[in-house]
Design a protein around this motif. Structure first.
Motif, mmCIF file in Angstrom:
data_model
loop_
_atom_site.group_PDB
_atom_site.id
_atom_site.type_symbol
_atom_site.label_atom_id
_atom_site.label_comp_id
_atom_site.label_asym_id
_atom_site.label_seq_id
_atom_site.Cartn_x
_atom_site.Cartn_y
_atom_site.Cartn_z
ATOM 1 N N UNK A 132 -58.496 99.571 4.497
ATOM 2 C CA UNK A 132 -59.434 99.003 5.461
ATOM 3 C C UNK A 132 -60.894 99.205 5.136
ATOM 4 N N UNK A 133 -61.218 99.706 3.959
ATOM 5 C CA UNK A 133 -62.620 99.948 3.574
ATOM 6 C C UNK A 133 -63.343 100.740 4.654
ATOM 7 N N UNK A 134 -62.736 101.847 5.071
ATOM 8 C CA UNK A 134 -63.263 102.643 6.168
ATOM 9 C C UNK A 134 -64.514 103.412 5.744
ATOM 10 N N UNK A 135 -65.421 103.566 6.702
ATOM 11 C CA UNK A 135 -66.682 104.278 6.465
ATOM 12 C C UNK A 135 -66.674 105.558 7.287
ATOM 13 N N UNK A 137 -64.295 108.973 10.739
ATOM 14 C CA UNK A 137 -64.320 107.527 10.530
ATOM 15 C C UNK A 137 -65.150 106.877 11.634
ATOM 16 N N UNK A 138 -66.146 106.096 11.234
ATOM 17 C CA UNK A 138 -67.029 105.458 12.208
ATOM 18 C C UNK A 138 -66.933 103.939 12.181
ATOM 19 N N UNK A 139 -66.115 103.402 11.295
ATOM 20 C CA UNK A 139 -65.974 101.955 11.247
ATOM 21 C C UNK A 139 -65.488 101.497 9.885
ATOM 22 N N UNK A 140 -65.584 100.214 9.686
ATOM 23 C CA UNK A 140 -65.210 99.605 8.407
ATOM 24 C C UNK A 140 -66.422 98.858 7.861
ATOM 25 N N UNK A 141 -66.576 98.901 6.549
ATOM 26 C CA UNK A 141 -67.697 98.178 5.954
ATOM 27 C C UNK A 141 -67.475 96.673 5.953
ATOM 28 N N UNK A 166 -75.107 96.822 7.587
ATOM 29 C CA UNK A 166 -75.829 97.418 8.706
ATOM 30 C C UNK A 166 -75.298 98.807 9.059
ATOM 31 N N UNK A 167 -73.981 98.976 9.035
ATOM 32 C CA UNK A 167 -73.399 100.279 9.375
ATOM 33 C C UNK A 167 -73.835 101.335 8.367
ATOM 34 N N UNK A 168 -73.751 101.024 7.086
ATOM 35 C CA UNK A 168 -74.156 101.991 6.062
ATOM 36 C C UNK A 168 -75.644 102.302 6.157
ATOM 37 N N UNK A 169 -76.429 101.280 6.436
ATOM 38 C CA UNK A 169 -77.876 101.490 6.572
ATOM 39 C C UNK A 169 -78.184 102.402 7.760
ATOM 40 N N UNK A 170 -77.491 102.203 8.871
ATOM 41 C CA UNK A 170 -77.734 103.040 10.047
ATOM 42 C C UNK A 170 -77.237 104.471 9.851
#
Length: 202
Positions: free
Chosen positions: A52-55, A62-66, A189-193
């Protein structure tokens, strides 16, 4: 019972068993063996993508997926594209409004008004179209580099971080074209934040 009758019954039985055995064979091949092989190959060759390309954040949570956008409502964070489905991955898609549809005009107008309230230092003429329009899936996790840059003034004012430092952060997170040819440069956006959160010590 004569030989002709017995032969006919034997033929009927064999004509049933042949397609039945073929069906069972393909059920095993396509329903068990193929999924196991393809899943195993994916886990071996592309484990991150297969899962799932999890971030994860700095603590390993785990805070989301990229691959899936998120709603960042606090104006101190970089914000992604408009999503008519609130980035709900349970059902991707968007309202297929035509250019003359008044609902599209109203939604775009509302997005522009929200931008003006949160970003009074940036004129609407500098507002990238991508920030007030929906992607085809409604789940786009990326924005253009320019869409990130125009948010720096707001974020700098709210966080106290120098604009130059935020600009460097955006530049660091620009992803190039796929294979150097396909698509456009983009920023997740998720990685940037997450990087902004680390910069703020949160």
């Amino acid at each position: 019972m004569n030989e002709q009758t017995e032969g006919r019954r034997g033929f009927e039985v064999s004509s049933i068993w042949i397609p039945l055995r073929i069906s069972l064979l393909f059920m095993v091949l396509c329903g068990i063996i193929y999924p196991l092989v393809s899943t195993g190959a994916a886990q071996l060759l592309f484990p991150e993508q297969a899962n799932g390309s999890l971030v994860k954040d700095r603590s390993g949570q785990i805070v989301g997926s990229e691959l899936i956008g998120q709603n960042f409502t606090d104006p101190k964070w970089f914000q992604g594209r408009v999503s008519s489905i609130e980035n709900n991955a349970a059902g991707s898609g968007s309202n297929n409004y035509g250019p003359s549809n008044p609902d599209l005009t109203e939604r775009t107008r509302a997005a522009i008004e929200a931008w003006k309230l949160q970003n009074p230092d940036v004129p609407v003429s500098q507002l990238p179209l991508a920030l007030v329009t929906n992607s085809g899936s409604g789940l786009d996790p990326h924005i253009t580099p320019q869409s990130a840059m125009v948010q720096i003034a707001r974020i700098s004012k709210l966080t106290g971080e120098p604009a130059a430092q935020l600009e460097a952060l955006v530049i660091k997170h620009i992803e190039g074209r796929d294979l150097g040819l396909f698509g456009d440069e983009r920023v997740n956006v998720l990685k940037l934040n997450l990087a902004l959160s680390a910069l703020l010590g949160e």
